[in-house]
Motif scaffolding. Structure first.
Motif, PDB file in Angstrom:
ATOM      1  N   VAL A 174      13.832  59.317  23.734  1.00  0.00           N
ATOM      2  CA  VAL A 174      13.004  60.621  23.765  1.00  0.00           C
ATOM      3  C   VAL A 174      13.994  61.850  24.070  1.00  0.00           C
ATOM      4  CG1 VAL A 174      10.980  59.494  24.612  1.00  0.00           C
ATOM      5  CG2 VAL A 174      12.717  60.001  26.083  1.00  0.00           C
ATOM      6  N   ASN A 175      15.194  61.440  23.599  1.00  0.00           N
ATOM      7  CA  ASN A 175      16.290  62.626  23.766  1.00  0.00           C
ATOM      8  C   ASN A 175      16.547  63.309  25.144  1.00  0.00           C
ATOM      9  OD1 ASN A 175      16.806  62.644  21.091  1.00  0.00           O
ATOM     10  ND2 ASN A 175      14.804  63.650  20.803  1.00  0.00           N
ATOM     11  N   VAL A 176      16.162  62.440  26.112  1.00  0.00           N
ATOM     12  CA  VAL A 176      16.618  62.920  27.715  1.00  0.00           C
ATOM     13  C   VAL A 176      18.024  62.470  27.742  1.00  0.00           C
ATOM     14  CG1 VAL A 176      16.152  62.318  29.931  1.00  0.00           C
ATOM     15  CG2 VAL A 176      14.096  62.473  28.329  1.00  0.00           C
ATOM     16  N   PRO A 177      18.806  63.474  28.041  1.00  0.00           N
ATOM     17  CA  PRO A 177      20.467  63.403  28.200  1.00  0.00           C
ATOM     18  C   PRO A 177      20.790  62.755  29.507  1.00  0.00           C
ATOM     19  CG  PRO A 177      19.711  65.799  28.748  1.00  0.00           C
ATOM     20  CD  PRO A 177      18.480  64.879  28.323  1.00  0.00           C
ATOM     21  N   ILE A 200       6.969  62.157  27.066  1.00  0.00           N
ATOM     22  CA  ILE A 200       7.977  61.384  27.189  1.00  0.00           C
ATOM     23  C   ILE A 200       7.504  59.931  27.736  1.00  0.00           C
ATOM     24  CG2 ILE A 200       9.777  62.837  27.034  1.00  0.00           C
ATOM     25  CD1 ILE A 200      10.450  62.612  29.723  1.00  0.00           C
ATOM     26  N   ASP A 201       6.722  59.945  28.862  1.00  0.00           N
ATOM     27  CA  ASP A 201       6.166  58.701  29.266  1.00  0.00           C
ATOM     28  C   ASP A 201       5.539  57.719  28.249  1.00  0.00           C
ATOM     29  OD1 ASP A 201       7.272  59.369  31.672  1.00  0.00           O
ATOM     30  OD2 ASP A 201       5.596  59.676  32.861  1.00  0.00           O
ATOM     31  N   TYR A 202       5.062  58.647  27.258  1.00  0.00           N
ATOM     32  CA  TYR A 202       4.043  57.895  26.381  1.00  0.00           C
ATOM     33  C   TYR A 202       5.069  57.114  25.484  1.00  0.00           C
ATOM     34  CZ  TYR A 202       0.439  57.009  22.836  1.00  0.00           C
ATOM     35  OH  TYR A 202      -0.359  56.435  21.823  1.00  0.00           O
ATOM     36  N   ALA A 203       6.194  57.765  25.263  1.00  0.00           N
ATOM     37  CA  ALA A 203       7.007  57.304  24.202  1.00  0.00           C
ATOM     38  C   ALA A 203       7.896  56.154  24.888  1.00  0.00           C
ATOM     39  CB  ALA A 203       7.848  58.405  23.795  1.00  0.00           C
ATOM     40  N   ARG A 246       1.814  53.827  32.267  1.00  0.00           N
ATOM     41  CA  ARG A 246       1.514  54.542  33.446  1.00  0.00           C
ATOM     42  C   ARG A 246      -0.086  55.074  33.055  1.00  0.00           C
ATOM     43  NH1 ARG A 246       6.916  57.535  35.154  1.00  0.00           N
ATOM     44  NH2 ARG A 246       7.934  56.108  36.348  1.00  0.00           N
ATOM     45  N   PRO A 247      -0.769  55.435  34.150  1.00  0.00           N
ATOM     46  CA  PRO A 247      -2.368  55.738  33.964  1.00  0.00           C
ATOM     47  C   PRO A 247      -2.485  57.139  32.986  1.00  0.00           C
ATOM     48  CG  PRO A 247      -1.727  55.541  36.396  1.00  0.00           C
ATOM     49  CD  PRO A 247      -0.427  55.433  35.371  1.00  0.00           C
ATOM     50  N   LEU A 248      -1.637  58.046  32.886  1.00  0.00           N
ATOM     51  CA  LEU A 248      -1.892  59.137  32.087  1.00  0.00           C
ATOM     52  C   LEU A 248      -1.373  58.707  30.569  1.00  0.00           C
ATOM     53  CD1 LEU A 248      -0.700  62.354  33.947  1.00  0.00           C
ATOM     54  CD2 LEU A 248      -2.841  61.816  33.352  1.00  0.00           C
ATOM     55  N   PRO A 249      -0.293  58.257  30.120  1.00  0.00           N
ATOM     56  CA  PRO A 249      -0.146  57.827  28.667  1.00  0.00           C
ATOM     57  C   PRO A 249      -1.006  56.797  28.344  1.00  0.00           C
ATOM     58  CG  PRO A 249       1.922  57.221  30.113  1.00  0.00           C
ATOM     59  CD  PRO A 249       0.909  58.092  30.953  1.00  0.00           C
ATOM     60  N   ASN A 261       4.827  65.087  38.162  1.00  0.00           N
ATOM     61  CA  ASN A 261       5.777  64.690  37.365  1.00  0.00           C
ATOM     62  C   ASN A 261       5.277  63.927  36.053  1.00  0.00           C
ATOM     63  OD1 ASN A 261       7.725  62.273  36.895  1.00  0.00           O
ATOM     64  ND2 ASN A 261       9.180  64.025  37.104  1.00  0.00           N
ATOM     65  N   CYS A 262       4.248  63.167  36.606  1.00  0.00           N
ATOM     66  CA  CYS A 262       3.832  62.416  35.394  1.00  0.00           C
ATOM     67  C   CYS A 262       2.904  63.171  34.394  1.00  0.00           C
ATOM     68  CB  CYS A 262       2.632  61.442  36.116  1.00  0.00           C
ATOM     69  SG  CYS A 262       3.607  59.807  36.845  1.00  0.00           S
TER      70      CYS A 262
END
Ligand code: HEM
Ligand SMILES: CC(C)=CCC/C(C)=C/CC/C(C)=C/COP(=O)(O)OP(=O)(O)O
Length: 327
Positions: free
Chosen positions: A208-211, A81-84, A91-94, A74-75
């Motif tokens: 991030v436009n997540v509804p 969006i996690d970066y934004a 988090r480790p990836l962003p 999921n990450c």
């Protein structure tokens, strides 16, 4: 020479520790314990309180590996969006601490280990259900629903409801009505759990436009939905007693008290939809509710609990007999 060797060993240790911490954080570790508690409660009910400790250990380990794999995937998928989002950008990836390619290898390895462990030491049904949880969470929730509909977490909530199915299947090799009721209980619990949180972080999701529901329909509609789902959670939690008969009066006491508080919090939030501290309290209580309710299931399933209830019932009947004979 010795100092140089000591410094290099120490820096290697620090590097290894930091790497471990980065991959550990990829799995969203604070969520996994409650997933495991629902799995364990299901196993205790399925085994009528006489659980095989090795099977419990194997199933919880396999469930941990599967949930860790799902959350890592999921990450990877939600890197953009996690970066934004403020809540997730560290988090480790962003934050660049782990590369997506390495995270993917990590996630697939975890999934393989989970499947192998469950298939070999539990059974194939439990292993396949765990894989179904990963696939449903990734394909249905994360890919298809999360960015496209405010009902994302309702349907996607089925993923988080699968752990008790894994536990039940590990014990019995099949899925009874009680297993599906536990699935349904978590399915109905998820909207109040998450939407209470979403009320607090709706700007993040909007950015991030997540509804998520609070973004699309606002606080009032969200707190109404939280109230409706809360009204469903409590009676469903009692169905383990009647008509299914897999839990008894001790669990019933837990379910009634915890459920009354759940409804009270949902009602107050409904009357104060813009009160974010109330939303935070509802979110935190949703976790405590599920944790303690599952503890009640375990306590209720223990043979010693049944003996104590039978003894109390016997004393009560004797007392009633005495009272009736005196009247
Ligand atoms: C689609 C379903 C779900 C969604 C969208 C969801 C969403 C979230 C989010 C966004 C957080 C905050 C995590 C963070 O910021 O790091 C959270 C926290 C949490 N969730 Fe859920 N959740 C879902 C289902 C579940 C399920 C099924 C469980 C366990 C049975 C669960 C247990 C928890 C716990 C224990 C926390 C607190 C973690 C902490 O203390 O930081 N969640 N959830
Ligand atoms: C058997 C098995 C492996 C089942 C899967 C169980 C599982 C991993 C459920 C996760 C539920 C959850 C916390 C979703 C949040 O995702 P999100 O993307 O909305 O959260 P985020 O915004 O914090 O990343």
């Amino acid at each position: 020479m010795q100092d140089t060797a000591r410094i290099s060993v120490s820096s290697l240790q620090n590097t290894l520790l930091e790497t471990w911490q980065n991959y550990y954080q990829l799995t969203k570790p604070r969520i996994i314990p409650l997933l495991l508690i629902t799995t364990a409660a299901s196993m205790w009910i399925a085994s009528e309180g006489k659980i095989d400790p090795i099977l419990l250990l194997v199933t919880l380990t396999g469930g941990t590996l599967a949930a860790a794999s799902a959350q890592t995937l999921n990450c990877i998928y939600d890197l953009d969006i996690d970066y934004a989002m403020v809540r997730t950008r560290k988090r480790p990836l962003p934050s660049g601490k782990v590369q997506p390619r390495h995270a993917l290898i990590f996630a697939l390895t975890l999934a393989g280990l989970s499947f192998g462990l469950l298939a070999r030491f539990a059974n194939l049904q439990a292993a396949l259900l765990a894989m179904m949880g990963i696939i449903f969470y990734m394909v249905v929730y994360t890919h298809m629903l999360k960015r496209n509909t405010p009902q994302n977490i309702v349907i996607g909530g089925a993923a988080g409801s699968i752990p008790p199915l894994v536990g039940w299947a590990a014990v019995t090799g099949e899925l009874s009505w009680a297993a599906w009721l536990l699935f349904g209980l978590i399915f109905l619990w998820t909207p109040p759990h998450f939407w209470a949180l979403a009320l607090m972080i709706r700007e993040d999701y909007a950015s991030v436009n997540v509804p998520m529901l609070p973004v699309v329909e606002g606080e009032e509609a969200t707190t109404e939905q939280i109230w409706i789902y809360s009204l469903l959670v409590v009676p469903v939690s009692l169905m383990l007693i009647y008509p299914l008969g897999v839990c008894g009066v001790v669990y019933g006491a837990f379910a009634v008290v915890l459920g009354a508080i759940f409804l009270q919090k949902a009602w107050v939030l409904l009357k104060n939809p813009e009160d974010l501290p109330l939303a935070k309290s509802m979110f935190k209580y949703s976790i405590l509710y599920m944790m303690v309710l599952c503890t009640g299931m375990v306590i209720d399933s223990l043979p010693i609990t049944h003996h104590m209830v039978q003894a109390c019932t016997g004393h009560l009947e004797a007392l009633m007999g005495m009272v009736l004979s005196m009247s």
